[in-house]
Design an enzyme around this catalytic site. Structure first.
Site, PDB file in Angstrom:
ATOM      1  N   GLU A   1      35.330  52.827  45.764  1.00  0.00           N
ATOM      2  CA  GLU A   1      34.601  53.286  44.571  1.00  0.00           C
ATOM      3  C   GLU A   1      34.194  54.752  44.660  1.00  0.00           C
ATOM      4  OE1 GLU A   1      31.663  50.585  43.077  1.00  0.00           O
ATOM      5  OE2 GLU A   1      30.831  52.093  41.716  1.00  0.00           O
TER       6      GLU A   1
ATOM      7  N   SER B   1      28.494  47.069  47.684  1.00  0.00           N
ATOM      8  CA  SER B   1      28.682  46.325  46.423  1.00  0.00           C
ATOM      9  C   SER B   1      29.661  45.177  46.589  1.00  0.00           C
ATOM     10  CB  SER B   1      29.213  47.257  45.322  1.00  0.00           C
ATOM     11  OG  SER B   1      28.235  48.183  44.961  1.00  0.00           O
TER      12      SER B   1
ATOM     13  N   HIS C   1      27.016  50.250  36.451  1.00  0.00           N
ATOM     14  CA  HIS C   1      27.715  49.235  37.239  1.00  0.00           C
ATOM     15  C   HIS C   1      28.799  49.829  38.134  1.00  0.00           C
ATOM     16  CE1 HIS C   1      29.248  45.276  38.173  1.00  0.00           C
ATOM     17  NE2 HIS C   1      30.444  45.568  37.689  1.00  0.00           N
TER      18      HIS C   1
ATOM     19  N   ARG D   1      36.995  51.471  33.574  1.00  0.00           N
ATOM     20  CA  ARG D   1      37.694  50.585  34.509  1.00  0.00           C
ATOM     21  C   ARG D   1      37.967  49.223  33.880  1.00  0.00           C
ATOM     22  NH1 ARG D   1      35.576  46.681  38.494  1.00  0.00           N
ATOM     23  NH2 ARG D   1      33.641  47.103  37.394  1.00  0.00           N
TER      24      ARG D   1
ATOM     25  N   ALA E   1      30.262  41.184  44.372  1.00  0.00           N
ATOM     26  CA  ALA E   1      31.254  41.024  43.305  1.00  0.00           C
ATOM     27  C   ALA E   1      31.343  39.554  42.904  1.00  0.00           C
ATOM     28  CB  ALA E   1      32.602  41.543  43.774  1.00  0.00           C
TER      29      ALA E   1
ATOM     30  N   GLY F   1      33.072  38.267  39.459  1.00  0.00           N
ATOM     31  CA  GLY F   1      34.218  37.851  38.658  1.00  0.00           C
ATOM     32  C   GLY F   1      35.451  37.621  39.502  1.00  0.00           C
TER      33      GLY F   1
ATOM     34  N   ARG G   1      34.560  46.687  27.852  1.00  0.00           N
ATOM     35  CA  ARG G   1      33.206  46.698  28.386  1.00  0.00           C
ATOM     36  C   ARG G   1      32.318  47.754  27.715  1.00  0.00           C
ATOM     37  NH1 ARG G   1      33.069  45.779  34.801  1.00  0.00           N
ATOM     38  NH2 ARG G   1      33.703  43.698  34.190  1.00  0.00           N
TER      39      ARG G   1
ATOM     40  N   ARG H   1      30.077  42.713  48.503  1.00  0.00           N
ATOM     41  CA  ARG H   1      29.619  41.326  48.691  1.00  0.00           C
ATOM     42  C   ARG H   1      28.912  40.773  47.450  1.00  0.00           C
ATOM     43  NH1 ARG H   1      24.446  40.848  50.810  1.00  0.00           N
ATOM     44  NH2 ARG H   1      25.037  39.034  52.011  1.00  0.00           N
TER      45      ARG H   1
ATOM     46  N   SER I   1      38.493  46.957  40.681  1.00  0.00           N
ATOM     47  CA  SER I   1      37.969  47.803  41.762  1.00  0.00           C
ATOM     48  C   SER I   1      38.115  47.160  43.134  1.00  0.00           C
ATOM     49  CB  SER I   1      36.516  48.182  41.507  1.00  0.00           C
ATOM     50  OG  SER I   1      35.815  47.104  40.974  1.00  0.00           O
TER      51      SER I   1
ATOM     52  N   HIS J   1      27.788  48.013  32.712  1.00  0.00           N
ATOM     53  CA  HIS J   1      28.159  46.614  32.477  1.00  0.00           C
ATOM     54  C   HIS J   1      27.294  46.109  31.337  1.00  0.00           C
ATOM     55  CE1 HIS J   1      29.056  42.391  33.060  1.00  0.00           C
ATOM     56  NE2 HIS J   1      29.951  42.711  33.973  1.00  0.00           N
TER      57      HIS J   1
ATOM     58  N   GLU K   1      39.149  38.067  31.918  1.00  0.00           N
ATOM     59  CA  GLU K   1      37.993  38.944  31.694  1.00  0.00           C
ATOM     60  C   GLU K   1      38.327  39.952  30.605  1.00  0.00           C
ATOM     61  OE1 GLU K   1      36.562  40.540  35.415  1.00  0.00           O
ATOM     62  OE2 GLU K   1      36.041  38.563  36.171  1.00  0.00           O
TER      63      GLU K   1
HETATM   64  P1  FAD Z   1      31.013  49.170  48.903  1.00  0.00           P
HETATM   65  O1  FAD Z   1      31.408  47.760  48.984  1.00  0.00           O
HETATM   66  O2  FAD Z   1      29.876  49.515  48.006  1.00  0.00           O
HETATM   67  O3  FAD Z   1      30.652  49.638  50.378  1.00  0.00           O
HETATM   68  C1  FAD Z   1      30.101  50.913  50.626  1.00  0.00           C
HETATM   69  C2  FAD Z   1      29.755  51.006  52.093  1.00  0.00           C
HETATM   70  O4  FAD Z   1      29.407  52.333  52.452  1.00  0.00           O
HETATM   71  C3  FAD Z   1      28.568  50.159  52.488  1.00  0.00           C
HETATM   72  O5  FAD Z   1      28.868  49.558  53.721  1.00  0.00           O
HETATM   73  C4  FAD Z   1      27.441  51.172  52.653  1.00  0.00           C
HETATM   74  O6  FAD Z   1      26.425  50.758  53.515  1.00  0.00           O
HETATM   75  C5  FAD Z   1      28.219  52.337  53.230  1.00  0.00           C
HETATM   76  N1  FAD Z   1      27.605  53.667  53.084  1.00  0.00           N
HETATM   77  C6  FAD Z   1      27.270  54.299  51.935  1.00  0.00           C
HETATM   78  N2  FAD Z   1      26.780  55.524  52.215  1.00  0.00           N
HETATM   79  C7  FAD Z   1      26.809  55.671  53.558  1.00  0.00           C
HETATM   80  C8  FAD Z   1      26.426  56.707  54.458  1.00  0.00           C
HETATM   81  N3  FAD Z   1      25.900  57.867  54.025  1.00  0.00           N
HETATM   82  N4  FAD Z   1      26.575  56.508  55.784  1.00  0.00           N
HETATM   83  C9  FAD Z   1      27.075  55.342  56.256  1.00  0.00           C
HETATM   84  N5  FAD Z   1      27.456  54.321  55.450  1.00  0.00           N
HETATM   85  C10 FAD Z   1      27.331  54.493  54.127  1.00  0.00           C
HETATM   86  N6  FAD Z   1      34.613  44.685  41.213  1.00  0.00           N
HETATM   87  C11 FAD Z   1      35.641  43.852  41.028  1.00  0.00           C
HETATM   88  O7  FAD Z   1      36.802  44.266  41.181  1.00  0.00           O
HETATM   89  N7  FAD Z   1      35.419  42.558  40.690  1.00  0.00           N
HETATM   90  C12 FAD Z   1      34.182  42.048  40.520  1.00  0.00           C
HETATM   91  O8  FAD Z   1      34.024  40.869  40.236  1.00  0.00           O
HETATM   92  C13 FAD Z   1      33.081  42.913  40.700  1.00  0.00           C
HETATM   93  N8  FAD Z   1      31.818  42.456  40.523  1.00  0.00           N
HETATM   94  C14 FAD Z   1      30.784  43.287  40.836  1.00  0.00           C
HETATM   95  C15 FAD Z   1      29.480  42.779  40.772  1.00  0.00           C
HETATM   96  C16 FAD Z   1      28.415  43.574  41.147  1.00  0.00           C
HETATM   97  C17 FAD Z   1      27.018  43.019  41.080  1.00  0.00           C
HETATM   98  C18 FAD Z   1      28.647  44.904  41.570  1.00  0.00           C
HETATM   99  C19 FAD Z   1      27.495  45.788  41.983  1.00  0.00           C
HETATM  100  C20 FAD Z   1      29.934  45.412  41.606  1.00  0.00           C
HETATM  101  C21 FAD Z   1      31.000  44.614  41.241  1.00  0.00           C
HETATM  102  N9  FAD Z   1      32.308  45.097  41.297  1.00  0.00           N
HETATM  103  C22 FAD Z   1      33.342  44.241  41.071  1.00  0.00           C
HETATM  104  C23 FAD Z   1      32.593  46.437  41.792  1.00  0.00           C
HETATM  105  C24 FAD Z   1      33.047  46.344  43.255  1.00  0.00           C
HETATM  106  O9  FAD Z   1      32.238  45.388  43.918  1.00  0.00           O
HETATM  107  C25 FAD Z   1      32.948  47.659  43.975  1.00  0.00           C
HETATM  108  O10 FAD Z   1      33.500  48.687  43.221  1.00  0.00           O
HETATM  109  C26 FAD Z   1      33.702  47.588  45.304  1.00  0.00           C
HETATM  110  O11 FAD Z   1      33.263  46.477  46.044  1.00  0.00           O
HETATM  111  C27 FAD Z   1      33.470  48.858  46.084  1.00  0.00           C
HETATM  112  O12 FAD Z   1      33.951  48.680  47.397  1.00  0.00           O
HETATM  113  P2  FAD Z   1      33.793  49.878  48.412  1.00  0.00           P
HETATM  114  O13 FAD Z   1      34.311  49.393  49.708  1.00  0.00           O
HETATM  115  O14 FAD Z   1      34.355  51.100  47.832  1.00  0.00           O
HETATM  116  O15 FAD Z   1      32.208  50.127  48.503  1.00  0.00           O
HETATM  117  C1  SIN Z   2      31.959  40.873  36.348  1.00  0.00           C
HETATM  118  O1  SIN Z   2      32.104  39.856  37.025  1.00  0.00           O
HETATM  119  O2  SIN Z   2      31.652  40.917  35.161  1.00  0.00           O
HETATM  120  C2  SIN Z   2      32.161  42.150  37.040  1.00  0.00           C
HETATM  121  C3  SIN Z   2      33.572  42.335  37.248  1.00  0.00           C
HETATM  122  C4  SIN Z   2      33.829  43.752  37.588  1.00  0.00           C
HETATM  123  O3  SIN Z   2      32.894  44.545  37.681  1.00  0.00           O
HETATM  124  O4  SIN Z   2      34.997  44.074  37.725  1.00  0.00           O
END
Ligand code: FAD
Ligand code: SIN
Length: 534
Positions: free
Chosen positions: A363, A45, A339, A374, A49, A51, A279, A47, A379, A233, A117
């Site tokens: 996450e 997720s 979301h 949240r 993000a 906001g 939200r 990549r 996040s 969301h 936001e």
């Molecule tokens: P992720 O970035 O989701 O990475 C998870 C990783 O685990 C990936 O590499 C995946 O391939 C790997 N994985 C999963 N299961 C397995 C497995 N069984 N074996 C091996 N690998 C596995 N948050 C903000 O704070 N600001 C924002 O603006 C924002 N905008 C967002 C917009 C969108 C469209 C989305 C979907 C989310 C957004 N969020 C935002 C939320 C935020 O992006 C995520 O909560 C955060 O990036 C999570 O990071 P992470 O490293 O925990 O997980």
């Molecule tokens: C958004 O840009 O609305 C998402 C921001 C977030 O999920 O924190």
């Protein structure tokens, strides 16, 4: 028992989003790291993000104000110590990212540009490439990891099981892209597997957000928390696609207005902060309005300068164009969509789970930072702060490890039903009966329907079924409405339920807030719950 050398067994980090990458970079100088990720390096997720990342870096801001907003959004369930730890780390982690090459957008005077936001009391969200913050952060972190010879990377490899030796996580079983299975011993295992949006038919999450870490931890015997707390969301683009493209809250922050089928700006009557209300409030208002009108609610940006709109939100503008919508000139149809998961694997503020040897961050973890809802852009912040804090905890682990066979505590059981069919069934059941609004009848119906599903042949679908069942049980247990969890049959808060709920082996327990100042404070289910689980 076997005494070190610890250096023989790497720390296995599962996942390469902001959390896993940050941790790997920080830990590499101290321990060998093996990073296993099921897609490419930097997927997840992160990549997507848009906001940005919330941090108290503005001249009118303070960590205390950021903590207060986080507590307010979380509807009484935020752990204050978690909020202090994570918000407190914000300014320094933004500086780290800048040093790593993340080119955050700047004002004409060169200061970091800050967006406002929902539920933030001031502008404090740093962003990059307009609405491409996650892409910039993931790329910088992935590049640094790829260039660090101390980090071994296995991309395209999925973790199927956390392996346990004498009550301690000590390895993983994986399957690579060629279908070959591997057992990878580990000095410690860190889950950084991201979210679970694909429990639901409508989600903004990329296709790999299938709750893997939560299912892995549950099977290994670790406790979970707050699974009923799914953030929907308010404004995903309402088109036929999966995932649905997100229309960032920053678009409303820049002045976009929600209008119903009659063109009425309805949020003014729903919350004092109108379109920038919390939200969950905005998501429910849109959900109800769309059902009453029989058509989608729309975002209206036509009163804004079109050139400025396209320049500030280039990715959203492009996603809209792909679906025949001009972001600046057309009504932009939007719908709530799953979301973010506030719940996940229960951890302390050093990322420790209830199972020795197993850590969880980002996450997939539930630190208590987000409570019942949240705060926007908290996040990415949590992922990078916990990446660093957990690396420090792992840099200094005990050097005594148990001997004996590596085995799953509870093995992954696969059947022969097609994974895609089972996934689609889970998503439909969860969206219809465990979505934006829930009630006892719907949750009972969901539980029965999930129980009837055949065992899928695919590990991610198996995890989805398992986590969906636990989520429905958690939602049924919370007979009140709080934050993102709305029970139409119990629409009010119940002060007696103003606590987080942990789950261990299907048995619930109340989670006490972290003691003040105690970062590493491994959570433990009460003895009675542990006994029931054994
Ligand atoms: P992720 O970035 O989701 O990475 C998870 C990783 O685990 C990936 O590499 C995946 O391939 C790997 N994985 C999963 N299961 C397995 C497995 N069984 N074996 C091996 N690998 C596995 N948050 C903000 O704070 N600001 C924002 O603006 C924002 N905008 C967002 C917009 C969108 C469209 C989305 C979907 C989310 C957004 N969020 C935002 C939320 C935020 O992006 C995520 O909560 C955060 O990036 C999570 O990071 P992470 O490293 O925990 O997980
Ligand atoms: C958004 O840009 O609305 C998402 C921001 C977030 O999920 O924190």
């Amino acid at each position: 028992m076997r005494r070190g050398p610890y250096a023989d067994d790497p720390v296995v980090v599962v996942g390469s989003g902001a959390a896993g990458l940050s941790l790997a970079l920080r830990l590499a100088p101290h321990r060998p790291v093996l990073l296993v990720t099921k897609g490419f390096l930097g997927d997840g997720s992160t990549r997507y993000a848009q906001g940005g990342l919330a941090a108290a870096v503005g001249p009118d801001d303070s960590v205390a104000a950021h903590v207060l907003d986080t507590l307010g959004a979380g509807a009484g369930l935020v752990d204050p110590e978690a909020a202090r730890e994570v918000c407190g780390g914000g300014p320094a982690r933004v500086a780290d990212l800048v040093a790593l090459g993340v080119d955050f957008d700047r004002d004409p005077d060169g200061r970091l540009a800050l967006a406002r936001e929902g539920a933030h009391s001031r502008a404090r969200v740093v962003h990059a490439g307009g609405d491409a913050t996650g892409r910039h952060i993931a790329a910088a972190l992935a590049l640094a990891v790829a260039g660090d010879p101390r980090i071994a990377v296995r991309a395209g490899e999925i973790v199927l099981e956390v392996l346990v030796r004498d009550g301690r996580a000590a390895g993983v079983r994986t399957r690579d892209a060629g279908g070959h299975e591997h057992v990878r011993p580990a000095g410690a295992v860190v889950l950084a597997t991201g979210g679970m949006g694909h429990l639901f038919a409508r989600t903004t999450n990329p296709v790999g957000a299938t709750a893997d870490g939560v299912a892995l931890a549950a099977r290994a015997g670790a406790a979970l928390a707050d699974l009923e707390m799914t953030q929907f969301h308010p404004t995903a683009l309402a088109v036929a696609a999966s995932p649905l493209p997100l229309v960032s809250e920053a678009v409303r922050g820049a002045g976009a207005v929600l209008r119903d089928a009659a063109g009425h700006a309805f949020m003014a009557g729903e919350h004092p902060q109108a379109d920038l209300g919390p939200r969950d409030v905005v998501a429910r208002a849109i959900w109800r309005r769309a059902r009453a009108d029989g058509r989608d609610v729309a975002l209206d940006l036509t009163h804004l300068d079109p050139g400025a709109v396209h320049a500030r939100f280039p990715s959203i503008s492009a996603a809209c164009r792909e679906h025949g919508v001009d972001l600046a000139r057309d009504p932009v149809p939007v719908t709530p969509a799953a979301h973010y998961a506030m719940g996940g694997v229960l951890t302390d503020l050093a990322g420790r789970t209830t199972l020795p040897g197993l850590w969880a961050i980002g996450e997939c973890a539930s630190t208590g930072l987000h409570g019942a809802n949240r705060l926007a852009s908290n996040s990415l912040l949590e992922a990078v702060v916990m990446g660093r804090v957990t690396a420090a905890d792992l840099a200094d682990p005990p050097l005594v490890w148990p001997e004996g066979p590596l085995a799953p505590a509870r093995p992954l059981v696969l059947g022969d039903a097609p994974g895609a069919e089972v996934r689609a069934a889970v998503q439909r059941i969860m969206w219809e009966d465990c979505g934006v609004e829930r009630d006892a009848d719907g949750l009972a119906r969901a539980a029965r329907a999930l129980d009837r599903l055949p065992a899928p042949a695919e590990p991610e679908a198996a995890g989805l079924v398992e986590v969906a069942r636990m989520t429905v049980a958690a939602a049924a247990r919370r007979t009140e409405s709080r934050g993102a969890h709305f029970r139409a049959d119990h629409p009010a808060h119940d002060p007696a339920q103003a606590h987080r709920t942990g789950w261990c082996g299907g048995a619930p327990f109340e989670i006490a807030p972290a003691p003040r100042g105690a970062a590493a404070h491994r959570p433990a289910p009460p003895a009675a719950v542990r006994k029931e689980h054994e």
